[in-house]
Design a protein around this motif. Structure first.
Motif, PDB file in Angstrom:
ATOM      1  N   LEU A 306     -28.561 -10.613 -16.819  1.00 11.89           N
ATOM      2  CA  LEU A 306     -28.795 -10.603 -18.262  1.00 11.89           C
ATOM      3  C   LEU A 306     -27.714 -11.426 -18.943  1.00 11.89           C
ATOM      4  O   LEU A 306     -26.658 -10.904 -19.301  1.00 11.89           O
ATOM      5  CB  LEU A 306     -28.781  -9.161 -18.802  1.00 11.89           C
ATOM      6  N   PRO A 307     -27.926 -12.714 -19.125  1.00  9.56           N
ATOM      7  CA  PRO A 307     -26.888 -13.580 -19.729  1.00  9.56           C
ATOM      8  C   PRO A 307     -26.566 -13.179 -21.160  1.00  9.56           C
ATOM      9  O   PRO A 307     -27.328 -12.480 -21.827  1.00  9.56           O
ATOM     10  CB  PRO A 307     -27.516 -14.969 -19.672  1.00  9.56           C
ATOM     11  N   ASN A 308     -25.417 -13.673 -21.624  1.00  4.81           N
ATOM     12  CA  ASN A 308     -24.970 -13.376 -22.978  1.00  4.81           C
ATOM     13  C   ASN A 308     -25.889 -14.017 -24.011  1.00  4.81           C
ATOM     14  O   ASN A 308     -26.430 -15.108 -23.800  1.00  4.81           O
ATOM     15  CB  ASN A 308     -23.544 -13.877 -23.195  1.00  4.81           C
ATOM     16  N   ALA A 309     -26.020 -13.345 -25.132  1.00  9.65           N
ATOM     17  CA  ALA A 309     -26.796 -13.877 -26.248  1.00  9.65           C
ATOM     18  C   ALA A 309     -26.111 -13.457 -27.543  1.00  9.65           C
ATOM     19  O   ALA A 309     -25.906 -12.263 -27.777  1.00  9.65           O
ATOM     20  CB  ALA A 309     -28.234 -13.363 -26.207  1.00  9.65           C
ATOM     21  N   ILE A 310     -25.755 -14.438 -28.377  1.00  9.04           N
ATOM     22  CA  ILE A 310     -25.069 -14.186 -29.643  1.00  9.04           C
ATOM     23  C   ILE A 310     -25.896 -14.784 -30.776  1.00  9.04           C
ATOM     24  O   ILE A 310     -26.244 -15.966 -30.733  1.00  9.04           O
ATOM     25  CB  ILE A 310     -23.659 -14.810 -29.671  1.00  9.04           C
ATOM     26  N   ASP A 311     -26.210 -13.965 -31.754  1.00  6.76           N
ATOM     27  CA  ASP A 311     -26.871 -14.448 -32.966  1.00  6.76           C
ATOM     28  C   ASP A 311     -25.886 -14.335 -34.119  1.00  6.76           C
ATOM     29  O   ASP A 311     -25.269 -13.279 -34.316  1.00  6.76           O
ATOM     30  CB  ASP A 311     -28.119 -13.616 -33.279  1.00  6.76           C
TER      31      ASP A 311
END
Length: 759
Positions: A306-311
């Motif tokens: 589950l790779p990083n995700a930044i909004d």
């Protein structure tokens, strides 16, 4: 975009002072008279080898860079565009005194100037380097990680600037100035594409809606990049990329000759997958857990399910009104801004679903989910005086800037951590901070004679800070990465002051020297974060600084050469820093008043234009930033033997060189050649001096060749980045059994093409 949600206390610097003064004296003998200050840039005459004057607002007035008694670095928006430097983390490559720290998303990012910066994700801590955009102060460090859009120039003011720029400028200021709308109707479209599937498109239009009265501009941008790290997990694809889009509008109104009004609104949205790659393994089991990824200094692979995700969303509106009467200018800046951030991050070493056995109590799989909602409202009133004669003969005079400032900030955050070992457990924290800051300030310049000036200024600040924090947990005792449930709240208030005293002397119309003493102040703080403990409920004392600076600014050879040198020594007391400690077998951060640190060094900025076609620029900084006396927190489990050690993100030497050659063709076309080189010496990224967190010295070579037709308003450029193909780290983060590397965009060689059409 294919995005996957996925640092010897008193070093002798007299020799440096002598060199600086000698340089000034030599250049004075060869110099041509130049004006003391210029209200606007003075362009070089066509076909002449003259360096254009650069205007800055470092003293809250428009003045020439060569006249202000402040060490300032300036980078133009046009040069940033050509070099594909579209955000603050890349701009610092051209500013040797500055560094940028990025560990995860925008929450974990901060600026350093002269080796000093704040490393903390707590909303109860203000930055050490202030970010100001078109007069508006940004209260949180993460807000500075904006995509650059419609930029005229970036000014980096080095050293404490608390008198005129506020309490969160105890190390420096990043001052971003956007372009003003034009009177004539103009527009542009530009696009760029780079290897590695990176592209950027921008467009803007500017002009008068009512000539002489109403001018407007609107600019928009879109950019995306797949990333330069491969996730070898099944179906993982590329990570460490981004997708950005934004729009910025400005309306300038001149209802009469004495009034200017600027209304600005902006909206910037970013989705990114910031990822650090395994750099070194200090534990065999962990190395096994990462397979098939093998850690290495040039590794660009990860293995995560589950790779990083930044909004991230940054938006705001501001209104600046200038009233002029009898030589006085009264300025009002009213602003509101919001920053929303959502993070999904992981440290899971899972390769695929068939390898769950890799998860152990020593190497758990974690999922972190955090949200942030921050708003700020600010109001500044500022009065700038004209030169006021103090005698009938007019031999002496005074001018000043004085004002009032207020800022209210409100932060609400949630943070959840899910930990999987043999079973799954979790914890969640809900917390927030509110702050109010009131200040009154003023700085005056006494013109003792045409060549002597004395400077004095002061700022009083009143801070009010409060927090609340609630954490729940599935377990009554600590487990990896999560502390038991707790609840706390607190408030504090402090008065503080900043100030500046100085003396400036013009040896000739083209050589000026100055000496200043400055006091910086950074307000109280709370260490409010997910794993907050009872020991974190006490407020930290304000951080203060005392700085001495000597500078010489010169021009020579009929303005074909400018050379500015600054020597500085700054001591910080009650330095606010993160202390890494161990609790229940897990590493936790403790924000503490770490004691005394200092930074000292010499900076040199040189520009030469030996011919009309050739321009050479260079910027160099030698910095010694170190811990002088570290205060070890009570009951600390970790070692505190840090006295005399280097501060993180503070290379001893950093330099930047650029050569630009302009070739006019008989056809009316132009060829522009650009070559630049950045070098920095070894850098320690860990306050606790881990030998595994040292980046060796390295140099980066970039080049561009541009073909332009000014009459037709177009230009095309071929850009090459990191031509020597040098891999390096922007951060090295140590953990249990592993070291991870921040992988920059130009970690390897790449090329691109840019095109622009103006109309």
């Amino acid at each position: 975009m294919k995005r996957q949600h996925n640092k010897k206390k008193h070093r002798n610097i007299h020799a440096g002072v002598a060199i600086g003064l000698l340089l000034g004296a030599r250049l004075a003998g060869a110099a041509e008279p130049a004006p003391e200050a210029a209200p606007a840039p003075e362009p070089a005459a066509q076909g002449e080898a003259v360096i254009a004057s650069v205007t800055v607002t470092a003293t809250r007035r428009s003045a020439s860079l060569q006249s202000v008694p402040v060490a300032v670095s300036v980078v133009s928006g046009e040069q940033l565009e050509l070099a594909n430097r579209t955000s603050i983390d890349t701009v610092v490559q051209e500013i040797p005194s500055a560094a940028f720290r990025q560990q995860g998303g925008n929450k974990d990012s901060t600026l350093f100037v002269r080796g000093i910066g704040t490393i903390s994700t707590s909303p109860g801590v203000e930055p050490t380097v202030s970010t100001v955009v078109d007069g508006v102060v940004y209260a949180r460090p993460g807000q500075a990680t904006i995509d650059l859009l419609d930029i005229d120039r970036i000014e980096v003011l080095r050293g404490p600037q608390g008198t005129l720029f506020g309490k969160n400028a105890s190390s420096g200021v990043l001052n971003i100035v956007s372009r003003t709308p034009s009177e004539q109707l103009t527009g542009y479209v530009d696009a760029s594409a780079y290897t590695g599937h990176e592209k950027r498109v921008r467009a803007g239009i500017s002009g008068a809606l009512q000539p002489g009265v109403l001018r407007a501009s609107i600019n928009a941008a879109y950019a995306d990049y797949d990333g330069n790290i491969e996730n070898v997990h099944a179906g993982g694809g590329q990570v460490n990329g981004y997708e950005r889009r934004g729009v910025r509008g400005r309306l300038d109104i001149t209802p009469n000759a004495d009034t200017d009004i600027s209304l600005i609104a902006d909206y910037l949205k970013s989705e990114s997958s910031p990822t650090q790659a395994p750099y070194r393994q200090t534990s065999a089991p962990f190395a096994q857990a990462l397979l098939p990824v093998v850690a290495g200094t040039e590794n660009r692979q990860v293995n995560v399910d589950l790779p990083n995700a930044i909004d991230d969303t940054n938006k705001g509106v501001s209104a600046q009104v200038n009233w002029r009467r009898n030589g006085y200018t009264l300025t009002s800046i009213t602003a509101w801004r919001a920053w929303d951030n959502a993070q999904h991050t992981t440290t899971s070493p899972i390769g695929n679903s068939a390898e769950v056995a890799r998860i152990t109590s020593a190497y758990p799989a974690t999922r972190d989910i955090g949200t942030l909602e921050f708003t700020q409202a600010s109001q500044e009133l500022r009065l700038a005086s004209p030169r006021i004669a103090l005698s009938s003969a007019g031999a002496s005079s005074i001018d000043y800037v004085a004002g009032l400032f207020y800022l209210h900030g409100k932060d609400r955050e949630t943070y959840q951590r899910i930990v999987t070992t043999a079973a799954t457990n979790s914890g969640r924290a809900d917390y927030g901070v509110e702050s109010d800051s009131y200040s009154a300030f003023g700085e005056g310049t006494l013109h003792i004679s045409p060549s002597w000036r004395a400077i004095a200024g002061a700022r009083w600040t009143r801070d009010k800070l409060s927090y609340d924090h609630v954490r729940t947990s599935t377990q009554a005792t600590a487990f990896p990465g999560v502390q038991p449930g707790t609840r706390s709240d607190g408030s504090t208030d402090e008065d503080g002051w900043s100030g500046r005293l100085g003396l400036q002397h013009d040896f000739s119309p083209a050589v000026t020297a100055y000496g200043t003493w400055s006091r910086g102040y950074k307000g109280p703080a709370y260490n409010v974060f997910f794993n907050m403990l009872a020991r974190d409920t006490l407020a930290l004392a304000p951080e203060t600084s005392s700085s001495f600076e000597l500078g010489v600014k010169t021009s020579a050879f009929n303005r074909r050469l400018t050379a500015n040198v600054a020597l500085f020594h700054t001591d910080y007391s009650n330095y606010q820093a993160n202390f890494y400690d161990t609790v229940a077998g897990a590493v936790v951060t403790r924000l503490v008043n770490a004691g005394d640190v200092s930074t000292r060094g010499v900076e040199l900025d040189v520009t030469a234009r030996p011919t009309p076609q050739l321009t050479l620029t260079g910027a160099f900084a030698w910095t010694d930033a170190q811990v002088d006396a570290f205060n070890c927190p009570p009951a600390a489990a970790a070692s505190c033997n840090l006295n005399g050690k280097t501060l993180p993100f503070a290379p001893r030497f950093k330099g930047f060189l650029r050569g630009a050659y302009h070739v006019p063709l008989a056809s009316g076309h132009e060829v522009n050649l650009n070559l630049d080189y950045t070098y920095q010496s070894r850098t320690q990224f860990d306050l606790f001096q881990s030998p595994d967190a040292i980046q060796p010295g390295y140099g980066i070579v970039n080049a561009a060749i541009e073909l332009a037709q000014p009459a037709a308003g177009w230009r095309v450029a071929l850009v090459g980045k990191n031509l020597a193909d040098k891999s390096y780290a922007t951060n090295l983060v140590t953990g249990t059994g592993t070291v991870h590397r921040g992988v920059p965009r130009d970690d390897s060689r790449y090329f691109g093409i840019t095109a622009r059409k103006e109309f």
